[in-house]
Write a protein that holds these residues in place. Structure first.
Motif, PDB file in Angstrom:
ATOM      1  N   THR A  19       0.815  -1.038   0.060  1.00  0.00           N
ATOM      2  CA  THR A  19      -0.009   0.046  -0.036  1.00  0.00           C
ATOM      3  C   THR A  19       0.782   1.309  -0.027  1.00  0.00           C
ATOM      4  O   THR A  19       0.456   2.220  -0.559  1.00  0.00           O
ATOM      5  CB  THR A  19      -0.859   0.035   1.034  1.00  0.00           C
ATOM      6  N   ILE A  20       2.158   1.105   0.544  1.00  0.00           N
ATOM      7  CA  ILE A  20       3.074   2.377   0.646  1.00  0.00           C
ATOM      8  C   ILE A  20       3.975   2.561  -0.366  1.00  0.00           C
ATOM      9  O   ILE A  20       4.675   1.550  -0.840  1.00  0.00           O
ATOM     10  CB  ILE A  20       3.393   2.455   2.254  1.00  0.00           C
ATOM     11  N   LYS A  21       4.098   3.546  -0.916  1.00  0.00           N
ATOM     12  CA  LYS A  21       5.127   3.904  -1.940  1.00  0.00           C
ATOM     13  C   LYS A  21       6.308   4.747  -1.501  1.00  0.00           C
ATOM     14  O   LYS A  21       6.282   5.040  -0.244  1.00  0.00           O
ATOM     15  CB  LYS A  21       4.521   4.751  -3.008  1.00  0.00           C
ATOM     16  N   ASP A  22       7.394   4.893  -2.452  1.00  0.00           N
ATOM     17  CA  ASP A  22       8.419   5.602  -1.953  1.00  0.00           C
ATOM     18  C   ASP A  22       9.304   5.906  -3.398  1.00  0.00           C
ATOM     19  O   ASP A  22       9.787   4.866  -3.845  1.00  0.00           O
ATOM     20  CB  ASP A  22       9.504   4.677  -1.066  1.00  0.00           C
ATOM     21  N   PRO A  23       9.230   7.130  -3.768  1.00  0.00           N
ATOM     22  CA  PRO A  23       8.675   8.217  -2.816  1.00  0.00           C
ATOM     23  C   PRO A  23       7.278   8.471  -3.324  1.00  0.00           C
ATOM     24  O   PRO A  23       6.906   7.841  -4.352  1.00  0.00           O
ATOM     25  CB  PRO A  23       9.653   9.210  -3.454  1.00  0.00           C
ATOM     26  N   TYR A  24       6.611   9.529  -2.526  1.00  0.00           N
ATOM     27  CA  TYR A  24       5.261   9.933  -2.966  1.00  0.00           C
ATOM     28  C   TYR A  24       5.578  11.075  -3.871  1.00  0.00           C
ATOM     29  O   TYR A  24       6.342  11.980  -3.759  1.00  0.00           O
ATOM     30  CB  TYR A  24       4.616  10.242  -1.825  1.00  0.00           C
ATOM     31  N   SER A  25       4.842  11.274  -4.860  1.00  0.00           N
ATOM     32  CA  SER A  25       4.945  12.569  -6.080  1.00  0.00           C
ATOM     33  C   SER A  25       3.896  13.450  -5.609  1.00  0.00           C
ATOM     34  O   SER A  25       2.721  13.028  -5.921  1.00  0.00           O
ATOM     35  CB  SER A  25       5.025  12.032  -7.450  1.00  0.00           C
ATOM     36  N   PHE A  26       4.233  14.633  -4.922  1.00  0.00           N
ATOM     37  CA  PHE A  26       3.233  15.614  -4.854  1.00  0.00           C
ATOM     38  C   PHE A  26       3.457  16.760  -6.045  1.00  0.00           C
ATOM     39  O   PHE A  26       3.410  18.014  -5.424  1.00  0.00           O
ATOM     40  CB  PHE A  26       3.252  16.222  -3.517  1.00  0.00           C
ATOM     41  N   ASP A  27       3.641  16.267  -7.101  1.00  0.00           N
ATOM     42  CA  ASP A  27       3.810  17.488  -8.112  1.00  0.00           C
ATOM     43  C   ASP A  27       2.812  18.350  -8.614  1.00  0.00           C
ATOM     44  O   ASP A  27       2.949  19.051  -9.458  1.00  0.00           O
ATOM     45  CB  ASP A  27       4.516  16.776  -9.470  1.00  0.00           C
ATOM     46  N   PHE A  28       1.673  18.019  -8.142  1.00  0.00           N
ATOM     47  CA  PHE A  28       0.530  19.015  -8.244  1.00  0.00           C
ATOM     48  C   PHE A  28       0.313  19.867  -7.455  1.00  0.00           C
ATOM     49  O   PHE A  28      -0.430  20.868  -7.410  1.00  0.00           O
ATOM     50  CB  PHE A  28      -0.931  18.094  -8.269  1.00  0.00           C
ATOM     51  N   LEU A  29       1.603  19.883  -6.461  1.00  0.00           N
ATOM     52  CA  LEU A  29       1.792  21.037  -5.378  1.00  0.00           C
ATOM     53  C   LEU A  29       2.860  21.896  -6.025  1.00  0.00           C
ATOM     54  O   LEU A  29       3.854  21.403  -6.592  1.00  0.00           O
ATOM     55  CB  LEU A  29       1.902  20.500  -4.206  1.00  0.00           C
ATOM     56  N   ALA A  30       2.684  23.350  -5.722  1.00  0.00           N
ATOM     57  CA  ALA A  30       4.105  24.199  -6.035  1.00  0.00           C
ATOM     58  C   ALA A  30       3.979  24.948  -5.082  1.00  0.00           C
ATOM     59  O   ALA A  30       3.142  25.704  -4.387  1.00  0.00           O
ATOM     60  CB  ALA A  30       3.583  24.695  -7.526  1.00  0.00           C
ATOM     61  N   PHE A  31       5.329  25.411  -4.794  1.00  0.00           N
ATOM     62  CA  PHE A  31       5.661  26.229  -3.485  1.00  0.00           C
ATOM     63  C   PHE A  31       6.818  27.253  -4.051  1.00  0.00           C
ATOM     64  O   PHE A  31       7.742  27.039  -4.738  1.00  0.00           O
ATOM     65  CB  PHE A  31       6.020  25.440  -2.104  1.00  0.00           C
ATOM     66  N   THR A  32       6.788  28.173  -3.179  1.00  0.00           N
ATOM     67  CA  THR A  32       7.853  29.218  -3.123  1.00  0.00           C
ATOM     68  C   THR A  32       8.613  29.183  -1.754  1.00  0.00           C
ATOM     69  O   THR A  32       7.679  29.433  -0.831  1.00  0.00           O
ATOM     70  CB  THR A  32       7.367  30.589  -3.536  1.00  0.00           C
TER      71      THR A  32
END
Length: 372
Positions: free
Chosen positions: A203-216
């Motif tokens: 069930t658990i991945k590595d890494p998780y990809s949160f590329d739908f988030l963008a931060f400065t």
């Protein structure tokens, strides 16, 4: 083209294909996914055989497309491109090993009952797995993006299990889910019984990809947490099937103190609570101890008699594998540690001070002119 269309052997072959289309009542049959896939398999096999025999050369596909489109003007799927896909479909899947393909039985089918064949032709298990489950548009994505058989089977099973759309399948392949699934460092083997431990590990991945988030920069865990909840649909898609969102900064009172869990989920398939803690830093052993405390609290305060032990997922920006394994070795609660990635934007005050692509290219051109 005219010469090929008047060749007796080609004319007979074309007539055979036309009769097959008519026999299956093409306008109705091709609307059903299973019949469409079986037809494309048979057509691809026939085309592949003609091309391998080098009977008429590659132009035979152009001629066949023209003739079939003329004979069946209301039927889609006879374009030159699609005929090439049918050939590629047959060539690729005909090389699969039957031993590696598990075809789920239909309701009412006995365990030792064989899968029915179409006519006298034997259909490989992988095609039975696909038929009725994967639309042709999904299959074309697989043919375009994947080469490894085991990876292909993984995405076929995941698509069937999760009901992925065409776009979701393409996204999961692009994010390399196959290489990330079940790769987190966990202590599930020593803290969970079989088969719960295997299911939890997958069930658990590595890494998780949160590329739908963008931060400065600068940003902290709370900023990440806020955006994950804002994009909860995409977040749940990345977590995988079975995660139900319970709450963020979930309040627990232990003794006279208040504690807040970053994110709390319930996993339908695992039948347990899942605590997700976010750390926008490299993993340190102390994080495992705190998460262990949270899992004990959830087991005591929230878990019912029918629930399985609560699982923890610690998401960090980086980790040392040996250090992480040592940190989890004597932890008595099931948990896993994974990295996560996201998109980082440059601060506005820095953007203007960095060279553009055009400026870099101009510098290279000046160097070349000077012979440097």
């Amino acid at each position: 083209m005219t010469q090929l269309s008047t060749t007796p052997a080609y004319t007979r072959w074309l007539q055979e294909i036309k009769e097959k289309i008519k026999r299956t009542q093409v306008r109705a049959a091709l609307a059903a996914s299973r019949e469409l896939i079986l037809f494309y398999w048979d057509l691809g096999k026939s085309i592949s055989g003609k091309l391998q025999g080098n009977i008429w050369g590659n132009k035979v596909i152009d001629q066949l497309s023209k003739d079939l489109s003329s004979e069946f003007p209301g039927v889609q799927g006879f374009s030159r491109t699609n005929l090439y896909y049918t050939r590629k479909f047959y060539d690729y899947f005909s090389t699969f090993s039957d031993a590696k393909v598990i075809v789920p039985r239909k309701e009412g089918q006995l365990e030792n009952e064989t899968v029915p064949q179409t006519g006298a032709q034997k259909i490989p298990p992988v095609i039975h797995l696909i038929c009725g489950h994967l639309p042709w548009s999904h299959i074309k994505i697989i043919l375009d993006k994947l080469k490894d058989h085991q990876e292909t089977l993984f995405y076929i099973h995941e698509t069937i299990e999760n009901g992925w759309s065409r776009d979701v399948l393409a996204l999961q392949i692009k994010s390399n889910l196959y290489s990330r699934q079940g790769k987190a460092i966990t202590n599930f083997k020593t803290t969970l019984p079989e088969p719960q431990s295997d299911l939890a590990r997958q069930t658990i991945k590595d890494p998780y990809s949160f590329d739908f988030l963008a931060f400065t920069k600068p940003y902290n865990e709370r900023d990440i947490e806020n955006q994950l909840i804002t994009h909860i649909t995409k977040f749940l898609l990345e977590l995988g099937k079975g995660f139900a969102f319970v709450g963020r900064q979930y309040h627990l009172e232990v003794g006279d103190s208040d504690y807040y869990l970053d994110l709390l989920f319930y996993h339908i398939k695992l039948k347990c609570y899942v605590v997700v803690e976010l750390k926008n830093t490299k993993f340190i052993p102390e994080y495992a101890g705190k998460l262990n405390f949270y899992l004990s609290a959830v087991d005591s305060l929230l878990k019912s008699e029918t629930d399985q032990p609560t699982i923890g997922i610690l998401l960090c920006r980086d980790k040392n594998s040996i250090e992480t394994e040592f940190a989890l070795r004597d932890i008595n609660k099931p948990m896993g540690v994974s990295e996560f990635t996201l998109t980082e934007n440059l601060p506005e005050n820095l953007k203007g001070s960095l060279p553009t692509i055009e400026e870099i290219e101009a510098d290279f051109e000046r160097l070349e002119e000077k012979g440097q």
